[in-house]
Design a protein around this motif. Structure first.
Motif, PDB file in Angstrom:
ATOM      1  N   GLY A 202      10.546   6.809   1.661  1.00  0.00           N
ATOM      2  CA  GLY A 202       9.436   6.953   2.836  1.00  0.00           C
ATOM      3  C   GLY A 202       8.965   5.313   2.778  1.00  0.00           C
ATOM      4  N   SER A 203       8.781   5.003   1.522  1.00  0.00           N
ATOM      5  CA  SER A 203       8.238   3.437   1.278  1.00  0.00           C
ATOM      6  C   SER A 203       8.998   2.493   2.069  1.00  0.00           C
ATOM      7  N   GLU A 204      10.310   2.578   1.983  1.00  0.00           N
ATOM      8  CA  GLU A 204      11.537   1.614   2.429  1.00  0.00           C
ATOM      9  C   GLU A 204      11.323   1.855   3.834  1.00  0.00           C
ATOM     10  N   MET A 205      11.200   3.059   4.434  1.00  0.00           N
ATOM     11  CA  MET A 205      11.264   3.416   5.897  1.00  0.00           C
ATOM     12  C   MET A 205      10.022   2.535   6.403  1.00  0.00           C
ATOM     13  N   VAL A 206       8.761   2.439   5.894  1.00  0.00           N
ATOM     14  CA  VAL A 206       7.690   1.931   6.248  1.00  0.00           C
ATOM     15  C   VAL A 206       8.095   0.466   6.278  1.00  0.00           C
ATOM     16  N   THR A 207       8.511  -0.211   5.317  1.00  0.00           N
ATOM     17  CA  THR A 207       8.393  -1.650   5.216  1.00  0.00           C
ATOM     18  C   THR A 207       9.777  -2.211   6.067  1.00  0.00           C
ATOM     19  N   GLU A 208      10.824  -1.351   6.080  1.00  0.00           N
ATOM     20  CA  GLU A 208      12.090  -1.821   6.633  1.00  0.00           C
ATOM     21  C   GLU A 208      12.204  -1.607   8.168  1.00  0.00           C
ATOM     22  N   VAL A 209      11.439  -0.640   8.599  1.00  0.00           N
ATOM     23  CA  VAL A 209      11.395  -0.378   9.969  1.00  0.00           C
ATOM     24  C   VAL A 209      10.199  -0.027  10.627  1.00  0.00           C
ATOM     25  N   ILE A 210       9.332   0.836  10.131  1.00  0.00           N
ATOM     26  CA  ILE A 210       8.051   1.084  10.886  1.00  0.00           C
ATOM     27  C   ILE A 210       7.199  -0.279  10.929  1.00  0.00           C
TER      28      ILE A 210
END
Length: 519
Positions: A202-210
């Motif tokens: 979920g942290s990767e999703m925030v920093t890489e996409v969101i």
């Protein structure tokens, strides 16, 4: 009689809007830090009338994921460099100094402050960052302060309190691996393996996409928590991020065994190592891996931590499909086919290939706004059924109901903790949705909600099939323009306990700060 107040998910962090800018939110989830300070000062002022008081910050107090790295438009899912992590914390404190000053006054008056770790503030557990955090709070000898940063829950009488990400497989923290990082850093040594700790997917999703999409769609970070339910929404907004989302889905697939397999039968997977198994000397083997240039998946990595060898494309594709199926069910295959058709239509020569990058050009070519305002509405109409299902998977008509928890994993976890731990009250945060749900026999699950902004989709999108298309068109147009105040809610909720002399909770309430302030 002792009074306990529990708040969570303050998400202090991220730049405020530039004074000359058109947006009001800047790069923040929390736009009302002033209310947080007022709440804490209010508790402090009531000491004389109400006796001893305890304030519990139940995770995600600060938000490192909203703090950019030293280069622009770049963010880290985990800031492993302690010096840079301290700088990020100092920036957070400087922006919202009033909140930290209020906590200091609370401690000075004799209040007890307890802080639990969340999944957006993992860096607070690092030794030098913990020390900086204590300085920011003004911790002195004699202050009653406790910080639980190793995955432990906190108990007040017959109530259990924890952040709740433990039961969210996309946001579980591998505390065992994190402990090894802290152990090495406590000796002022460099951690020799970039991948000794893998942050949550979920942290990767925030920093890489969101965070990147947020530059165009400022509302997107209000979609919480970051789970499989968010994936189709992001993919629908910006198909150009398909490759990144597939990589993140694969990361989730590979790392989810590091946490709990489910809340009822805890099981830790992976290579759980003892302290003596880890070398603290830079350059030596970490945990039995003979090649320091390989990560935990046996893939070769470069000096900047990126994988050198290509991951099997079919494996990434399968992981993405699994995430979409978790969110969309039997509509997942059609959703992907429609996206493929749109890309083929926009790029008939196949110049970009299957692995679409996340460049600004690509995201604008295939972005949702381009479909709404571009050449034709046909691709948009094809995507409509899956997009509606994605939005309804994120929210339903019960999402904002205080007495109903639509996310089964948290309800199951609370029931298990009451049944097996003997608790009468279980308190989570993390979901950003305040709850007070009866579990029967005088037992309750409570969620503290958030002091950050939340996004509520229009009812026409959630309920009506006939009006969904025009409502969604209008909704996205306003979102794109940065005007989403009509659907942005600020609900500063907290849990209040009264604890008797016998150590048991005699009163448990879910309250709203604005209501309490006027009573």
């Amino acid at each position: 009689m002792r009074s306990t107040h529990i708040i969570s998910d303050l998400h202090l962090g991220g730049d405020y809007a530039h004074p000359r800018g058109s947006g009001k939110r800047g790069f923040r989830l929390c736009t009302r830090a002033d209310a947080v300070a007022q709440f804490i000062d209010g508790i402090t002022q009531k000491f004389a009338q109400q006796g001893p008081s305890e304030l519990i910050l139940n995770g995600d107090t600060v938000d490192f994921l909203a703090e950019h790295d030293e280069k622009p438009n770049a963010w880290s899912p985990f800031t492993r460099d302690p010096g840079l992590a301290v700088k990020k914390l100092q920036s957070i404190v400087e922006r919202d100094q009033a909140v930290f000053d209020a906590m200091g006054r609370f401690l000075d008056k004799g209040g007890r402050l307890v802080v639990l770790l969340g999944n957006h503030d993992i860096e607070l557990s690092l030794p030098t960052v913990r020390a900086a955090f204590r300085r920011a709070l003004g911790i002195k000898a004699g202050h009653d302060f406790e910080f639980l940063y190793d995955g432990e829950a906190y108990i007040v009488g017959d109530a259990l309190i924890e952040h709740g990400n433990r039961y969210d497989s996309w946001n579980q923290v591998d505390y065992d691996a994190l402990r090894h990082v802290r152990s090495v850093q406590s000796r002022r040594l460099d951690v020799p393996d970039e991948h000794v700790f893998t942050p949550p997917a979920g942290s990767e999703m925030v920093t890489e996409v969101i965070n990147t999409i947020k530059l165009d769609y400022p509302f997107v970070d209000l979609l919480k928590p970051e789970t499989a339910a968010v994936v189709p929404m992001l993919l629908a907004l910006e198909p150009g991020f398909r490759s990144r989302l597939a990589t993140i889905a694969l990361l989730y697939s590979r790392t989810r065994s590091h946490g709990l397999s489910n809340p009822v039968t805890p099981r830790f997977g992976g290579d759980i190592r003892s302290e003596q198994d880890i070398s603290i000397i830079p350059g030596e083997d970490m945990g039995g891996r003979t090649d320091p240039a390989q990560n935990g998946f046996g893939e070769e990595i470069s000096s900047d931590g990126n994988v050198k060898t290509d991951t099997d494309r079919s494996e990434k594709s399968a992981a993405l499909k699994e995430a979409l199926q978790a969110a969309l069910g039997n509509q997942a295959e059609r959703f992907l086919r429609d996206l493929d058709a749109e890309i083929a239509e926009a790029d008939p020569l196949g110049q970009l290939g299957d692995e679409v990058t996340a460049s600004d050009t690509v995201s604008r070519i295939y972005g949702f706004a381009a479909l709404l305002f571009g050449r034709t509405s046909q691709p948009f109409e094809r995507r409509m059924p899956a997009l509606l299902k994605a939005m309804r998977g994120l929210q339903d008509t019960d999402t904002f109901e205080l007495g109903t928890e639509s996310a089964k994993e948290y309800l199951d976890a609370a029931q298990m903790l009451c049944d097996r731990g003997g608790f009468r009250y279980v308190v989570f945060g993390h979901t950003h949705q305040a709850k007070r749900v009866s579990l029967g026999d005088g037992r309750f699950y409570l969620n503290t909600g958030t002091w950050a902004d939340v996004l509520r989709f229009p009812n026409e999108i959630l309920k009506s099939e006939a009006d969904a298309l025009p409502a969604l068109q209008a909704f996205v147009a306003q979102m794109k323009a940065g005007d989403f105040s009509a659907w942005t809610l600020f609900r500063p909720t907290y849990v209040h306990f009264e604890v008797g002399d016998d150590g048991k909770v005699s009163k448990a309430e879910l309250l709203n700060f604005s209501e309490a302030a006027t009573s």
